[in-house]
Design a protein around this motif. Structure first.
Motif, PDB file in Angstrom:
ATOM      1  N   LEU A   1      -0.837 -18.810  -5.440  1.00 43.22           N
ATOM      2  CA  LEU A   1      -1.151 -17.401  -5.235  1.00 43.22           C
ATOM      3  C   LEU A   1      -0.837 -16.984  -3.809  1.00 43.22           C
ATOM      4  CD1 LEU A   1      -2.294 -14.772  -6.345  1.00 43.22           C
ATOM      5  CD2 LEU A   1      -4.572 -15.556  -5.684  1.00 43.22           C
ATOM      6  N   ASP A   2       0.035 -15.997  -3.677  1.00 47.26           N
ATOM      7  CA  ASP A   2       0.373 -15.447  -2.370  1.00 47.26           C
ATOM      8  C   ASP A   2      -0.838 -14.699  -1.811  1.00 47.26           C
ATOM      9  OD1 ASP A   2       1.565 -14.366  -0.135  1.00 47.26           O
ATOM     10  OD2 ASP A   2       3.358 -13.672  -1.180  1.00 47.26           O
ATOM     11  N   ARG A   3      -1.090 -14.850  -0.535  1.00 49.96           N
ATOM     12  CA  ARG A   3      -2.210 -14.137   0.086  1.00 49.96           C
ATOM     13  C   ARG A   3      -1.901 -12.659   0.304  1.00 49.96           C
ATOM     14  NH1 ARG A   3      -6.440 -17.176   2.152  1.00 49.96           N
ATOM     15  NH2 ARG A   3      -6.122 -19.437   2.101  1.00 49.96           N
ATOM     16  N   THR A   4      -0.638 -12.280   0.254  1.00 50.24           N
ATOM     17  CA  THR A   4      -0.261 -10.882   0.404  1.00 50.24           C
ATOM     18  C   THR A   4      -0.538 -10.121  -0.884  1.00 50.24           C
ATOM     19  OG1 THR A   4       1.484 -11.480   1.965  1.00 50.24           O
ATOM     20  CG2 THR A   4       1.619  -9.306   0.968  1.00 50.24           C
ATOM     21  N   ILE A   5      -1.161  -8.951  -0.783  1.00 47.92           N
ATOM     22  CA  ILE A   5      -1.431  -8.099  -1.933  1.00 47.92           C
ATOM     23  C   ILE A   5      -0.318  -7.071  -2.060  1.00 47.92           C
ATOM     24  CG2 ILE A   5      -3.014  -6.399  -2.918  1.00 47.92           C
ATOM     25  CD1 ILE A   5      -5.290  -7.800  -1.508  1.00 47.92           C
ATOM     26  N   PHE A   6       0.244  -6.951  -3.258  1.00 48.13           N
ATOM     27  CA  PHE A   6       1.275  -5.951  -3.513  1.00 48.13           C
ATOM     28  C   PHE A   6       0.615  -4.685  -4.056  1.00 48.13           C
ATOM     29  CE2 PHE A   6       3.598  -9.841  -3.291  1.00 48.13           C
ATOM     30  CZ  PHE A   6       4.834  -9.484  -2.760  1.00 48.13           C
ATOM     31  N   ILE A   7       0.963  -3.552  -3.464  1.00 47.99           N
ATOM     32  CA  ILE A   7       0.303  -2.288  -3.778  1.00 47.99           C
ATOM     33  C   ILE A   7       1.241  -1.412  -4.597  1.00 47.99           C
ATOM     34  CG2 ILE A   7      -0.795  -0.243  -2.808  1.00 47.99           C
ATOM     35  CD1 ILE A   7      -1.396  -1.891  -0.310  1.00 47.99           C
ATOM     36  N   ASP A   8       0.751  -0.984  -5.751  1.00 49.62           N
ATOM     37  CA  ASP A   8       1.499  -0.074  -6.615  1.00 49.62           C
ATOM     38  C   ASP A   8       1.278   1.342  -6.105  1.00 49.62           C
ATOM     39  OD1 ASP A   8       2.777   1.282  -8.580  1.00 49.62           O
ATOM     40  OD2 ASP A   8       1.566   0.540 -10.244  1.00 49.62           O
ATOM     41  N   THR A   9       2.346   1.986  -5.663  1.00 49.14           N
ATOM     42  CA  THR A   9       2.229   3.317  -5.067  1.00 49.14           C
ATOM     43  C   THR A   9       2.231   4.432  -6.108  1.00 49.14           C
ATOM     44  OG1 THR A   9       4.638   3.393  -4.771  1.00 49.14           O
ATOM     45  CG2 THR A   9       3.326   2.558  -2.929  1.00 49.14           C
ATOM     46  N   ALA A  10       2.430   4.095  -7.375  1.00 49.80           N
ATOM     47  CA  ALA A  10       2.428   5.134  -8.412  1.00 49.80           C
ATOM     48  C   ALA A  10       1.038   5.728  -8.552  1.00 49.80           C
ATOM     49  CB  ALA A  10       2.889   4.545  -9.742  1.00 49.80           C
ATOM     50  N   PRO A  11       0.943   7.033  -8.855  1.00 55.90           N
ATOM     51  CA  PRO A  11      -0.382   7.660  -9.029  1.00 55.90           C
ATOM     52  C   PRO A  11      -1.156   6.981 -10.150  1.00 55.90           C
ATOM     53  CG  PRO A  11       1.350   9.321  -8.883  1.00 55.90           C
ATOM     54  CD  PRO A  11       2.045   7.993  -9.009  1.00 55.90           C
ATOM     55  N   THR A  12      -2.430   6.737  -9.914  1.00 60.87           N
ATOM     56  CA  THR A  12      -3.274   6.090 -10.919  1.00 60.87           C
ATOM     57  C   THR A  12      -4.402   7.032 -11.327  1.00 60.87           C
ATOM     58  OG1 THR A  12      -4.587   5.080  -9.142  1.00 60.87           O
ATOM     59  CG2 THR A  12      -2.798   3.776 -10.084  1.00 60.87           C
ATOM     60  N   PRO A  13      -4.717   7.079 -12.623  1.00 63.98           N
ATOM     61  CA  PRO A  13      -5.800   7.958 -13.074  1.00 63.98           C
ATOM     62  C   PRO A  13      -7.153   7.445 -12.613  1.00 63.98           C
ATOM     63  CG  PRO A  13      -5.043   6.566 -14.873  1.00 63.98           C
ATOM     64  CD  PRO A  13      -4.110   6.319 -13.725  1.00 63.98           C
TER      65      PRO A  13
END
Length: 431
Positions: free
Chosen positions: A76-88
């Protein structure tokens, strides 16, 4: 001759789905063969599949089949990937993007949990994976917020903020045991911990030896271990009402770093493999090319035993070196030890993760990693063993699990104070 009626793709899928529903024994056999992360997703397909996968008969059969599965672990990579798409609006999710080792898996979440912004000061905490235990991940967002999540189901719970606030991610760890978990911070005079049983932070007094620095935290056997790579390990049981601390010295395996103590993180690693505490060390001054050693803590004597020692010259001479071209002019960085196979280790060189068998002195595999190169003070990927039934592990405290499916963990865990009602004020009745 009768001409067959055309069947669309949608009709075919419905026929196949109905056929599986009518043959329970086939359905059960298919579900038993699935890896844990796929089973977690299929539990949400329909009520029938949910009932089948949560029955006591299925759970015991699945646990028996997958307990010793060697593929049930991931890096598991320690870096978190962030989804920039709008979320409800709704519960925040943090899901696992799984890859087979030696490829590194990652956590994907929305910007509602981890907003995208630069680190403004030295004390700001960047979003990262902090710790893993028994199917649960402890991670941190931007505003010194910490979350417990089940990456297989996406369920995420925001921990309440204690007073005073937590110091830093390097001092925190999570340990799961018997369906419950504890998040703990080791301090000089107490153990500050959050328990999923009572859903609040508390401080337990203890006598802690002097500890100069904390390089890493990991869990094993229901215990939490805080590691100072310069001297030793502090271990305790955070579930105990009156915890005690055990100190374990590290073996004298190599010389001091040439450019400061911060470089221990590049040269040493402590973890668990095949149920034993292991110490992995790279000595760049040993011989002409350097060497790597693996030590294991003996359960009988309590002493460190040298299991393997390999000179990098032995790797250059093996035929496997020609396939992967590990740089002879560069001493690799320590990666980690395979959690199920203690003679399989990982090292980092040229932004690649190399898997090496210390018993055969061969390079087994190599994969390019975007985040493999590490700066001073950062950490390698985390070795995560998948429990037989990860979809049953809940990040919500016991007192909130009934309401978890209908509540937003962002709101449920933001404070120890009771939440105010969202309804407006009642009008006074006219007299």
């Amino acid at each position: 001759m009768t001409t067959p009626l055309p069947v669309s793709a949608g009709d075919a899928s419905r026929v196949l789905f109905t056929g599986i529903r009518d043959h329970t024994d086939i359905l059960i056999e298919v579900l038993l063969r699935l890896p844990p992360w796929s089973l977690c997703q299929l539990c949400c397909v329909c009520k029938l599949w949910l009932e089948r996968t949560t029955s006591s008969t299925f759970l015991s059969a699945y646990a028996e089949r997958h307990t010793t599965n060697p593929s049930n672990w991931f890096l598991l990579d320690r870096t978190i990937f962030i989804d920039t798409a709008p979320t409800p609006r709704g519960p925040i999710r943090a899901l696992l993007r799984n890859s087979e080792p030696p490829k590194v898996s990652s956590i994907i979440t929305s910007s509602r949990m981890c907003s995208i912004r630069r680190k403004e000061s030295f004390y700001d905490q960047l979003p990262m994976v902090v710790s893993y235990s028994g199917g649960l991940i402890l991670l941190t967002g931007n505003e010194n917020n910490y979350y417990v999540c089940n990456p297989f189901t996406g369920d995420t719970f925001l921990l309440p903020v204690p007073k005073p606030q937590l110091r830093n991610a390097e001092s925190l760890g999570i340990v799961a045991r018997d369906g419950e978990y504890v998040v703990a911070e080791l301090m000089m005079s107490c153990l500050r911990s959050f328990s999923s049983v009572n859903g609040r932070w508390e401080e337990k007094p203890l006598v802690c030896p002097q500890f100069s620095r904390g390089d890493m935290v990991f869990s094993s056997g229901g215990m939490l271990h805080w590691v100072d790579l310069n001297c030793g390990i502090l271990s305790c049981d955070p579930f105990a009402s009156e915890p005690t601390v055990l100190f374990i010295n590290l073996p004298e395996a190599s010389g001091r770093p040439t450019r400061g103590l911060d470089e221990w993180i590049h040269m040493r690693y402590v973890g668990v493999s095949a149920g034993r505490l292991c110490f992995f060390d790279i000595d760049e001054d040993d011989g002409e090319s350097g060497s790597m050693s693996l030590w294991a803590l003996s359960g009988n004597s309590g002493e460190w035993v040298l299991e393997y020692k390999v000179d990098f010259e032995d790797l250059w001479e093996d035929e496997s070196y020609d396939d992967y071209s590990l740089d002879e002019d560069e001493v690799p960085l320590v990666g980690l030890v395979d959690p199920l196979n203690e003679h399989s280790v990982y090292v980092i060189s040229q932004d690649c993760l190399f898997n090496i068998d210390l018993k055969t002195k061969q390079i087994l595999n190599c994969t390019a990693q975007t985040n493999a190169g590490r700066e001073v003070g950062s950490s390698p990927p985390i070795a995560c063993v998948v429990p037989p039934l990860p979809h049953l592990v809940s990040p919500y405290p016991s007192c909130l699990r009934k309401e978890a499916s209908n509540s937003d963990p962002q709101e449920a865990g933001s404070s120890d104070k009771p939440q105010k009602s969202g309804k407006g004020r009642r009008r006074k009745s006219k007299t």
